[in-house]
Design a protein around this motif. Structure first.
Motif, PDB file in Angstrom:
ATOM      1  N   GLU A  93       0.856  -1.190   0.000  1.00 60.36           N
ATOM      2  CA  GLU A  93       0.000   0.000   0.000  1.00 60.36           C
ATOM      3  C   GLU A  93       0.888   1.235   0.000  1.00 60.36           C
ATOM      4  O   GLU A  93       1.985   1.214   0.567  1.00 60.36           O
ATOM      5  N   GLY A  94       0.397   2.289  -0.624  1.00 61.27           N
ATOM      6  CA  GLY A  94       1.170   3.521  -0.612  1.00 61.27           C
ATOM      7  C   GLY A  94       0.521   4.613  -1.420  1.00 61.27           C
ATOM      8  O   GLY A  94      -0.681   4.563  -1.705  1.00 61.27           O
ATOM      9  N   ARG A  95       1.344   5.579  -1.779  1.00 65.17           N
ATOM     10  CA  ARG A  95       0.906   6.754  -2.534  1.00 65.17           C
ATOM     11  C   ARG A  95       1.436   6.672  -3.953  1.00 65.17           C
ATOM     12  O   ARG A  95       2.634   6.485  -4.159  1.00 65.17           O
ATOM     13  N   ALA A  96       0.532   6.827  -4.924  1.00 68.94           N
ATOM     14  CA  ALA A  96       0.894   6.689  -6.335  1.00 68.94           C
ATOM     15  C   ALA A  96       0.937   8.036  -7.038  1.00 68.94           C
ATOM     16  O   ALA A  96       0.092   8.908  -6.804  1.00 68.94           O
ATOM     17  N   THR A  97       1.935   8.157  -7.905  1.00 67.40           N
ATOM     18  CA  THR A  97       2.022   9.292  -8.805  1.00 67.40           C
ATOM     19  C   THR A  97       2.270   8.748 -10.211  1.00 67.40           C
ATOM     20  O   THR A  97       2.810   7.659 -10.380  1.00 67.40           O
ATOM     21  N   VAL A  98       1.857   9.499 -11.196  1.00 67.35           N
ATOM     22  CA  VAL A  98       2.052   9.111 -12.596  1.00 67.35           C
ATOM     23  C   VAL A  98       3.278   9.851 -13.105  1.00 67.35           C
ATOM     24  O   VAL A  98       3.361  11.072 -13.009  1.00 67.35           O
ATOM     25  N   ARG A  99       4.241   9.091 -13.620  1.00 66.25           N
ATOM     26  CA  ARG A  99       5.491   9.672 -14.110  1.00 66.25           C
ATOM     27  C   ARG A  99       5.576   9.471 -15.618  1.00 66.25           C
ATOM     28  O   ARG A  99       5.247   8.398 -16.122  1.00 66.25           O
ATOM     29  N   THR A 100       6.042  10.504 -16.296  1.00 70.14           N
ATOM     30  CA  THR A 100       6.138  10.465 -17.759  1.00 70.14           C
ATOM     31  C   THR A 100       7.572  10.588 -18.268  1.00 70.14           C
ATOM     32  O   THR A 100       7.799  10.420 -19.469  1.00 70.14           O
ATOM     33  N   GLU A 101       8.524  10.855 -17.370  1.00 71.67           N
ATOM     34  CA  GLU A 101       9.903  11.052 -17.800  1.00 71.67           C
ATOM     35  C   GLU A 101      10.416   9.786 -18.488  1.00 71.67           C
ATOM     36  O   GLU A 101      10.282   8.687 -17.946  1.00 71.67           O
ATOM     37  N   PRO A 102      11.002   9.928 -19.680  1.00 76.67           N
ATOM     38  CA  PRO A 102      11.454   8.753 -20.440  1.00 76.67           C
ATOM     39  C   PRO A 102      12.377   7.823 -19.652  1.00 76.67           C
ATOM     40  O   PRO A 102      12.271   6.599 -19.770  1.00 76.67           O
ATOM     41  N   GLU A 103      13.270   8.374 -18.841  1.00 78.29           N
ATOM     42  CA  GLU A 103      14.180   7.514 -18.084  1.00 78.29           C
ATOM     43  C   GLU A 103      13.450   6.714 -17.003  1.00 78.29           C
ATOM     44  O   GLU A 103      13.812   5.571 -16.716  1.00 78.29           O
ATOM     45  N   ARG A 104      12.394   7.277 -16.428  1.00 76.10           N
ATOM     46  CA  ARG A 104      11.625   6.557 -15.407  1.00 76.10           C
ATOM     47  C   ARG A 104      10.781   5.458 -16.064  1.00 76.10           C
ATOM     48  O   ARG A 104      10.644   4.362 -15.526  1.00 76.10           O
ATOM     49  N   VAL A 105      10.206   5.774 -17.220  1.00 78.74           N
ATOM     50  CA  VAL A 105       9.439   4.770 -17.963  1.00 78.74           C
ATOM     51  C   VAL A 105      10.366   3.638 -18.399  1.00 78.74           C
ATOM     52  O   VAL A 105      10.028   2.457 -18.254  1.00 78.74           O
ATOM     53  N   ALA A 106      11.551   3.974 -18.901  1.00 79.54           N
ATOM     54  CA  ALA A 106      12.513   2.955 -19.346  1.00 79.54           C
ATOM     55  C   ALA A 106      12.935   2.054 -18.187  1.00 79.54           C
ATOM     56  O   ALA A 106      13.051   0.830 -18.354  1.00 79.54           O
ATOM     57  N   GLU A 107      13.155   2.621 -17.023  1.00 76.00           N
ATOM     58  CA  GLU A 107      13.526   1.808 -15.855  1.00 76.00           C
ATOM     59  C   GLU A 107      12.391   0.866 -15.472  1.00 76.00           C
ATOM     60  O   GLU A 107      12.611  -0.310 -15.159  1.00 76.00           O
ATOM     61  N   ALA A 108      11.163   1.344 -15.518  1.00 79.73           N
ATOM     62  CA  ALA A 108       9.999   0.498 -15.210  1.00 79.73           C
ATOM     63  C   ALA A 108       9.856  -0.616 -16.242  1.00 79.73           C
ATOM     64  O   ALA A 108       9.550  -1.762 -15.890  1.00 79.73           O
ATOM     65  N   GLU A 109      10.090  -0.300 -17.512  1.00 81.61           N
ATOM     66  CA  GLU A 109      10.033  -1.324 -18.563  1.00 81.61           C
ATOM     67  C   GLU A 109      11.117  -2.384 -18.359  1.00 81.61           C
ATOM     68  O   GLU A 109      10.874  -3.581 -18.530  1.00 81.61           O
ATOM     69  N   ARG A 110      12.318  -1.939 -17.989  1.00 82.07           N
ATOM     70  CA  ARG A 110      13.422  -2.870 -17.746  1.00 82.07           C
ATOM     71  C   ARG A 110      13.082  -3.826 -16.602  1.00 82.07           C
ATOM     72  O   ARG A 110      13.264  -5.035 -16.707  1.00 82.07           O
ATOM     73  N   ARG A 111      12.536  -3.294 -15.526  1.00 83.23           N
ATOM     74  CA  ARG A 111      12.171  -4.122 -14.377  1.00 83.23           C
ATOM     75  C   ARG A 111      11.017  -5.073 -14.726  1.00 83.23           C
ATOM     76  O   ARG A 111      11.005  -6.222 -14.290  1.00 83.23           O
ATOM     77  N   TYR A 112      10.075  -4.587 -15.518  1.00 88.30           N
ATOM     78  CA  TYR A 112       8.966  -5.441 -15.965  1.00 88.30           C
ATOM     79  C   TYR A 112       9.513  -6.612 -16.779  1.00 88.30           C
ATOM     80  O   TYR A 112       9.131  -7.766 -16.568  1.00 88.30           O
ATOM     81  N   ALA A 113      10.400  -6.316 -17.730  1.00 95.46           N
ATOM     82  CA  ALA A 113      10.981  -7.362 -18.584  1.00 95.46           C
ATOM     83  C   ALA A 113      11.723  -8.402 -17.743  1.00 95.46           C
ATOM     84  O   ALA A 113      11.657  -9.599 -18.024  1.00 95.46           O
ATOM     85  N   GLU A 114      12.398  -7.954 -16.708  1.00 97.80           N
ATOM     86  CA  GLU A 114      13.133  -8.860 -15.834  1.00 97.80           C
ATOM     87  C   GLU A 114      12.176  -9.773 -15.052  1.00 97.80           C
ATOM     88  O   GLU A 114      12.366 -10.981 -15.000  1.00 97.80           O
ATOM     89  N   ARG A 115      11.139  -9.202 -14.468  1.00103.69           N
ATOM     90  CA  ARG A 115      10.222 -10.016 -13.661  1.00103.69           C
ATOM     91  C   ARG A 115       9.340 -10.918 -14.517  1.00103.69           C
ATOM     92  O   ARG A 115       9.111 -12.072 -14.181  1.00103.69           O
ATOM     93  N   TYR A 116       8.811 -10.376 -15.606  1.00104.26           N
ATOM     94  CA  TYR A 116       7.823 -11.110 -16.402  1.00104.26           C
ATOM     95  C   TYR A 116       8.428 -11.832 -17.608  1.00104.26           C
ATOM     96  O   TYR A 116       7.707 -12.440 -18.386  1.00104.26           O
ATOM     97  N   GLU A 117       9.744 -11.747 -17.749  1.00106.80           N
ATOM     98  CA  GLU A 117      10.474 -12.463 -18.782  1.00106.80           C
ATOM     99  C   GLU A 117       9.950 -12.193 -20.189  1.00106.80           C
ATOM    100  O   GLU A 117       9.873 -13.081 -21.034  1.00106.80           O
ATOM    101  N   ARG A 118       9.561 -10.959 -20.413  1.00107.57           N
ATOM    102  CA  ARG A 118       9.161 -10.522 -21.743  1.00107.57           C
ATOM    103  C   ARG A 118       9.273  -9.007 -21.815  1.00107.57           C
ATOM    104  O   ARG A 118       8.906  -8.310 -20.873  1.00107.57           O
ATOM    105  N   THR A 119       9.802  -8.536 -22.920  1.00112.42           N
ATOM    106  CA  THR A 119       9.959  -7.101 -23.114  1.00112.42           C
ATOM    107  C   THR A 119       8.621  -6.510 -23.541  1.00112.42           C
ATOM    108  O   THR A 119       7.995  -7.021 -24.478  1.00112.42           O
ATOM    109  N   PRO A 120       8.179  -5.451 -22.866  1.00113.13           N
ATOM    110  CA  PRO A 120       6.921  -4.829 -23.294  1.00113.13           C
ATOM    111  C   PRO A 120       7.034  -4.281 -24.717  1.00113.13           C
ATOM    112  O   PRO A 120       8.096  -3.789 -25.105  1.00113.13           O
ATOM    113  N   SER A 121       5.965  -4.391 -25.477  1.00113.61           N
ATOM    114  CA  SER A 121       5.992  -3.850 -26.837  1.00113.61           C
ATOM    115  C   SER A 121       6.115  -2.326 -26.767  1.00113.61           C
ATOM    116  O   SER A 121       5.675  -1.698 -25.809  1.00113.61           O
ATOM    117  N   PRO A 122       6.723  -1.730 -27.781  1.00111.47           N
ATOM    118  CA  PRO A 122       6.882  -0.271 -27.779  1.00111.47           C
ATOM    119  C   PRO A 122       5.520   0.426 -27.680  1.00111.47           C
ATOM    120  O   PRO A 122       4.534  -0.009 -28.280  1.00111.47           O
TER     121      PRO A 122
END
Length: 140
Positions: A93-122
């Motif tokens: 549980e916590g406080r959510a904010t929406v981030r649009t910075e390309p480097e933050r999105v890229a880091e989230a995509e990298r972590r997603y790919a690592e956990r879910y073993e698939r790279t998100p589509s562009p």
């Protein structure tokens, strides 16, 4: 009063953290403007060092709209992410904010790919929901 299943997010044990690295579908709960819960399936990554859970999504999604509509200021909107596997479950549980910075999105995509073993589509409309974790719960 704290739940008997409440865990200090600063003192999570290795079993709890390992559960958040396994591949599991999760849910994200946000609050609609009328106060009712909005629960949707999502992929979540958890970074205990930063104290952040992350969800990648489209900027036009309902979950993004509800977080933005919460008008909670810089602290963010109250949300929860949860995963279940048989009798094991874990909620952050916590406080959510929406981030649009390309480097933050890229880091989230990298972590997603690592956990879910698939790279998100562009997706040029992708954003990341960052959740500053304030409370952890779980069993198993």
């Amino acid at each position: 009063m704290p739940s008997k299943h409440s865990i200090d997010p600063a003192a999570l044990d290795s079993t709890y953290l390992a559960f958040w690295r396994e591949r599991h579908l999760c849910t994200l709960t946000t609050i609609r403007p009328d106060g009712s819960p909005h629960v949707v399936p999502v992929g979540v990554t958890y970074d205990p060092e930063a104290g952040l859970a992350r969800v990648i999504t489209n900027k036009t999604s309902a979950k993004v709209a509800y977080i933005r509509a919460a008008d909670a200021g810089p602290a963010g909107a109250r949300v929860a992410v949860c995963q279940v596997d048989g009798r094991r479950w874990a909620t952050l549980e916590g406080r959510a904010t929406v981030r649009t910075e390309p480097e933050r999105v890229a880091e989230a995509e990298r972590r997603y790919a690592e956990r879910y073993e698939r790279t998100p589509s562009p997706n040029p409309s992708r954003v990341v929901i960052e959740i500053r974790v304030e409370r952890a719960l779980g069993h198993g």
